[in-house]
Each structure stands twice: as C-alpha cells, then as structure tokens.
Design a protein around this motif. Structure first.
Motif, PDB file in Angstrom:
ATOM      1  N   HIS A  21       0.830  -1.208   0.000  1.00 50.05           N
ATOM      2  CA  HIS A  21       0.000   0.000   0.000  1.00 50.05           C
ATOM      3  C   HIS A  21       0.864   1.258   0.000  1.00 50.05           C
ATOM      4  CE1 HIS A  21       0.897  -0.872   4.238  1.00 50.05           C
ATOM      5  NE2 HIS A  21       0.918   0.421   4.390  1.00 50.05           N
ATOM      6  N   TYR A  22       1.986   1.190   0.722  1.00 50.41           N
ATOM      7  CA  TYR A  22       2.891   2.336   0.837  1.00 50.41           C
ATOM      8  C   TYR A  22       3.577   2.632  -0.495  1.00 50.41           C
ATOM      9  CZ  TYR A  22       6.860   5.108   2.522  1.00 50.41           C
ATOM     10  OH  TYR A  22       7.808   6.090   2.714  1.00 50.41           O
ATOM     11  N   TRP A  23       4.125   1.587  -1.108  1.00 53.42           N
ATOM     12  CA  TRP A  23       4.906   1.789  -2.332  1.00 53.42           C
ATOM     13  C   TRP A  23       4.044   2.025  -3.563  1.00 53.42           C
ATOM     14  CZ3 TRP A  23       9.521   3.302  -1.643  1.00 53.42           C
ATOM     15  CH2 TRP A  23      10.271   2.839  -0.553  1.00 53.42           C
ATOM     16  N   GLU A  24       2.805   1.552  -3.540  1.00 52.75           N
ATOM     17  CA  GLU A  24       1.979   1.669  -4.741  1.00 52.75           C
ATOM     18  C   GLU A  24       0.947   2.790  -4.657  1.00 52.75           C
ATOM     19  OE1 GLU A  24       0.594  -2.263  -5.724  1.00 52.75           O
ATOM     20  OE2 GLU A  24       2.628  -2.920  -6.229  1.00 52.75           O
ATOM     21  N   GLY A  25       0.819   3.419  -3.464  1.00 47.61           N
ATOM     22  CA  GLY A  25      -0.147   4.509  -3.314  1.00 47.61           C
ATOM     23  C   GLY A  25       0.132   5.678  -4.245  1.00 47.61           C
ATOM     24  N   GLY A  26       1.397   5.866  -4.571  1.00 47.61           N
ATOM     25  CA  GLY A  26       1.768   6.992  -5.429  1.00 47.61           C
ATOM     26  C   GLY A  26       1.166   6.917  -6.817  1.00 47.61           C
ATOM     27  N   SER A  27       0.782   5.719  -7.252  1.00 44.47           N
ATOM     28  CA  SER A  27       0.160   5.594  -8.579  1.00 44.47           C
ATOM     29  C   SER A  27      -1.159   6.353  -8.621  1.00 44.47           C
ATOM     30  CB  SER A  27      -0.057   4.117  -8.922  1.00 44.47           C
ATOM     31  OG  SER A  27      -1.024   3.542  -8.057  1.00 44.47           O
ATOM     32  N   GLU A  28      -1.758   6.592  -7.444  1.00 40.48           N
ATOM     33  CA  GLU A  28      -2.976   7.389  -7.376  1.00 40.48           C
ATOM     34  C   GLU A  28      -2.749   8.672  -6.591  1.00 40.48           C
ATOM     35  OE1 GLU A  28      -6.438   4.986  -6.340  1.00 40.48           O
ATOM     36  OE2 GLU A  28      -5.349   3.245  -7.061  1.00 40.48           O
ATOM     37  N   GLY A  29      -1.459   9.025  -6.419  1.00 37.73           N
ATOM     38  CA  GLY A  29      -1.128  10.271  -5.748  1.00 37.73           C
ATOM     39  C   GLY A  29      -1.414  10.255  -4.264  1.00 37.73           C
ATOM     40  N   GLU A  30      -1.450   9.072  -3.671  1.00 36.26           N
ATOM     41  CA  GLU A  30      -1.775   8.970  -2.257  1.00 36.26           C
ATOM     42  C   GLU A  30      -0.603   8.418  -1.457  1.00 36.26           C
ATOM     43  OE1 GLU A  30      -6.621   8.345  -2.378  1.00 36.26           O
ATOM     44  OE2 GLU A  30      -5.351   6.694  -1.711  1.00 36.26           O
ATOM     45  N   LEU A  31      -0.347   9.063  -0.330  1.00 39.81           N
ATOM     46  CA  LEU A  31       0.633   8.574   0.623  1.00 39.81           C
ATOM     47  C   LEU A  31      -0.127   7.741   1.652  1.00 39.81           C
ATOM     48  CD1 LEU A  31       3.554   8.559   1.608  1.00 39.81           C
ATOM     49  CD2 LEU A  31       3.026  10.603   2.932  1.00 39.81           C
ATOM     50  N   ARG A  32       0.065   6.440   1.588  1.00 35.30           N
ATOM     51  CA  ARG A  32      -0.766   5.520   2.372  1.00 35.30           C
ATOM     52  C   ARG A  32       0.025   4.852   3.483  1.00 35.30           C
ATOM     53  NH1 ARG A  32      -3.187   2.663  -3.045  1.00 35.30           N
ATOM     54  NH2 ARG A  32      -4.603   4.341  -3.654  1.00 35.30           N
ATOM     55  N   PHE A  33      -0.643   4.743   4.622  1.00 42.74           N
ATOM     56  CA  PHE A  33      -0.086   4.025   5.768  1.00 42.74           C
ATOM     57  C   PHE A  33      -1.155   3.119   6.341  1.00 42.74           C
ATOM     58  CE2 PHE A  33       1.955   8.232   5.765  1.00 42.74           C
ATOM     59  CZ  PHE A  33       3.290   7.871   5.731  1.00 42.74           C
ATOM     60  N   LEU A  34      -0.711   2.192   7.168  1.00 45.72           N
ATOM     61  CA  LEU A  34      -1.665   1.469   7.988  1.00 45.72           C
ATOM     62  C   LEU A  34      -2.123   2.392   9.115  1.00 45.72           C
ATOM     63  CD1 LEU A  34      -0.118  -2.089   8.411  1.00 45.72           C
ATOM     64  CD2 LEU A  34      -2.041  -1.405   6.965  1.00 45.72           C
ATOM     65  N   ALA A  35      -3.375   2.269   9.482  1.00 45.57           N
ATOM     66  CA  ALA A  35      -3.898   3.000  10.634  1.00 45.57           C
ATOM     67  C   ALA A  35      -4.768   2.042  11.436  1.00 45.57           C
ATOM     68  CB  ALA A  35      -4.709   4.213  10.191  1.00 45.57           C
ATOM     69  N   CYS A  36      -4.812   2.277  12.735  1.00 42.35           N
ATOM     70  CA  CYS A  36      -5.560   1.415  13.640  1.00 42.35           C
ATOM     71  C   CYS A  36      -7.025   1.854  13.670  1.00 42.35           C
ATOM     72  CB  CYS A  36      -4.953   1.515  15.031  1.00 42.35           C
ATOM     73  SG  CYS A  36      -5.843   0.574  16.275  1.00 42.35           S
ATOM     74  N   THR A  37      -7.920   0.922  13.398  1.00 43.18           N
ATOM     75  CA  THR A  37      -9.339   1.290  13.407  1.00 43.18           C
ATOM     76  C   THR A  37      -9.877   1.382  14.828  1.00 43.18           C
ATOM     77  OG1 THR A  37     -10.013  -1.020  13.217  1.00 43.18           O
ATOM     78  CG2 THR A  37      -9.741   0.215  11.175  1.00 43.18           C
ATOM     79  N   ALA A  38      -9.138   0.837  15.790  1.00 45.44           N
ATOM     80  CA  ALA A  38      -9.595   0.886  17.188  1.00 45.44           C
ATOM     81  C   ALA A  38      -9.279   2.229  17.836  1.00 45.44           C
ATOM     82  CB  ALA A  38      -8.951  -0.250  17.984  1.00 45.44           C
ATOM     83  N   CYS A  39      -8.050   2.729  17.628  1.00 42.98           N
ATOM     84  CA  CYS A  39      -7.662   3.965  18.324  1.00 42.98           C
ATOM     85  C   CYS A  39      -7.240   5.080  17.371  1.00 42.98           C
ATOM     86  CB  CYS A  39      -6.541   3.681  19.319  1.00 42.98           C
ATOM     87  SG  CYS A  39      -4.921   3.429  18.563  1.00 42.98           S
ATOM     88  N   GLY A  40      -7.158   4.792  16.086  1.00 41.76           N
ATOM     89  CA  GLY A  40      -6.835   5.838  15.113  1.00 41.76           C
ATOM     90  C   GLY A  40      -5.357   6.098  14.910  1.00 41.76           C
ATOM     91  N   HIS A  41      -4.500   5.335  15.594  1.00 37.07           N
ATOM     92  CA  HIS A  41      -3.056   5.534  15.491  1.00 37.07           C
ATOM     93  C   HIS A  41      -2.561   5.180  14.086  1.00 37.07           C
ATOM     94  CE1 HIS A  41       0.827   6.035  17.541  1.00 37.07           C
ATOM     95  NE2 HIS A  41       1.274   5.040  16.796  1.00 37.07           N
ATOM     96  N   TRP A  42      -1.695   6.058  13.531  1.00 31.50           N
ATOM     97  CA  TRP A  42      -1.069   5.766  12.237  1.00 31.50           C
ATOM     98  C   TRP A  42       0.181   4.934  12.491  1.00 31.50           C
ATOM     99  CZ3 TRP A  42      -2.915   7.666   7.455  1.00 31.50           C
ATOM    100  CH2 TRP A  42      -3.962   8.598   7.548  1.00 31.50           C
ATOM    101  N   ILE A  43       0.454   3.979  11.619  1.00 33.04           N
ATOM    102  CA  ILE A  43       1.529   3.024  11.849  1.00 33.04           C
ATOM    103  C   ILE A  43       2.502   3.023  10.673  1.00 33.04           C
ATOM    104  CG2 ILE A  43       2.059   0.585  12.235  1.00 33.04           C
ATOM    105  CD1 ILE A  43      -0.976   0.441  13.237  1.00 33.04           C
ATOM    106  N   HIS A  44       3.737   3.413  10.954  1.00 33.12           N
ATOM    107  CA  HIS A  44       4.778   3.375   9.928  1.00 33.12           C
ATOM    108  C   HIS A  44       6.118   3.210  10.613  1.00 33.12           C
ATOM    109  CE1 HIS A  44       6.793   4.004   6.136  1.00 33.12           C
ATOM    110  NE2 HIS A  44       7.616   4.832   6.742  1.00 33.12           N
ATOM    111  N   PRO A  45       6.956   2.271  10.200  1.00 32.77           N
ATOM    112  CA  PRO A  45       6.700   1.326   9.106  1.00 32.77           C
ATOM    113  C   PRO A  45       5.612   0.319   9.452  1.00 32.77           C
ATOM    114  CG  PRO A  45       8.774   0.833  10.205  1.00 32.77           C
ATOM    115  CD  PRO A  45       8.267   2.108  10.804  1.00 32.77           C
ATOM    116  N   ALA A  46       5.110  -0.331   8.438  1.00 33.36           N
ATOM    117  CA  ALA A  46       3.986  -1.244   8.599  1.00 33.36           C
ATOM    118  C   ALA A  46       4.307  -2.319   9.629  1.00 33.36           C
ATOM    119  CB  ALA A  46       3.646  -1.897   7.260  1.00 33.36           C
TER     120      ALA A  46
END
Ligand SMILES: [Zn+2]
Length: 145
Positions: A21-46
């Motif tokens: 998701h991180y390396w291929e998000g740029g194909s749609e101009g998006e900087l993508r990370f994993l995020a926690c759906t429980a607490c909202g924390h962004w996670i990088h590196p995956a």
C-alpha cells in the motif's frame, strides 16, 4: 548491441504484501499508511499490531501528504550510483500524528532553502515494477523564488 540497461536512478524497494500500500499509493497520488481502526493511530513502518493499543484491526488509509521537515542533512557522497550529490536527505514528520515520520529527499528547491520546520508536501517518483517513491517539496513551491 547493448544488453545492459541504464543504471537505476534509485535503489528498488522490496515490495511485500505488508508494505505494498505504501509503495503503490503513489500511482494514485496517495501517501498511504496502515492505521488502527480501534484507536486511530497511524503506523509506519507497517506492522501487524498497533503499537499504541495492540489491536490487530488495521486498515490502509491515505494521509494528507503534508508535513514539516523534522531534521535533514545534505549528502555530498555518491552512495547511490546515478543519483548525483549533493542532495537533501530529510526526515519528514506528517501532520497526522507526532512521530509519524519517514526518511525521504527534499526536491523542488535549492539546497540552501531547506530548513527544519519547513512545510512540505508529498510528490511521487515512479520506480520500476509499479512502485512509487514518496519525495517532498516545499508547500506551494512551483519553482518560483
Ligand atoms: Zn490502536
């Protein structure tokens, strides 16, 4: 007949199911990370588990792509063949979360213009095999001084 391709401008990342998701998000101009759906924390590196709350309920989210230069250095050594120094190696902290940082290069401005705290936004450079490298440029920097 030349069999050798041009030397690569960049080292190719190791794309896995965990970081695709991180390396291929740029194909749609998006900087993508994993995020926690429980607490909202962004996670990088995956990672498979949220480091904040230990939930495994994670999803891929697109960040704004905006942040600030946390620290940087100007590299004068030709570490990477084909990528000529000097260039700026920086750690950018994204606006989504304190500590959500990535190592990158600052492009689109003169070396002397880069400063700690400078507002930057993501742009992407296409690599091979569908991977895109996130780089950062000054916000609103269109090449005008
Ligand atoms: Zn969490």
């Amino acid at each position: 007949m030349r069999a050798c391709p041009e030397s690569p401008f960049r080292l190719q990342p190791l794309v896995t199911d965990e970081n695709r998701h991180y390396w291929e998000g740029g194909s749609e101009g998006e900087l993508r990370f994993l995020a926690c759906t429980a607490c909202g924390h962004w996670i990088h590196p995956a990672a498979p588990v949220c480091p904040a709350c230990l939930s495994r309920d994670l999803e891929v989210r697109a960040a704004s792509g905006r942040g600030v230069v946390h620290t940087f250095t100007v590299n004068h050594q030709p570490w990477v063949p084909g990528f000529e120094p000097p260039y700026v190696v920086a750690i950018v902290e994204l606006e989504e979360q304190a500590g959500l940082r990535l190592m990158t290069n600052i492009v689109g401005c003169e070396l002397e213009e880069v400063a700690i705290g400078m507002a930057v936004e993501v742009c992407f450079e296409e690599l091979e095999d569908g991977a895109w490298l996130p780089l950062f440029r000054p916000v609103g920097g269109g090449g005008q001084a």
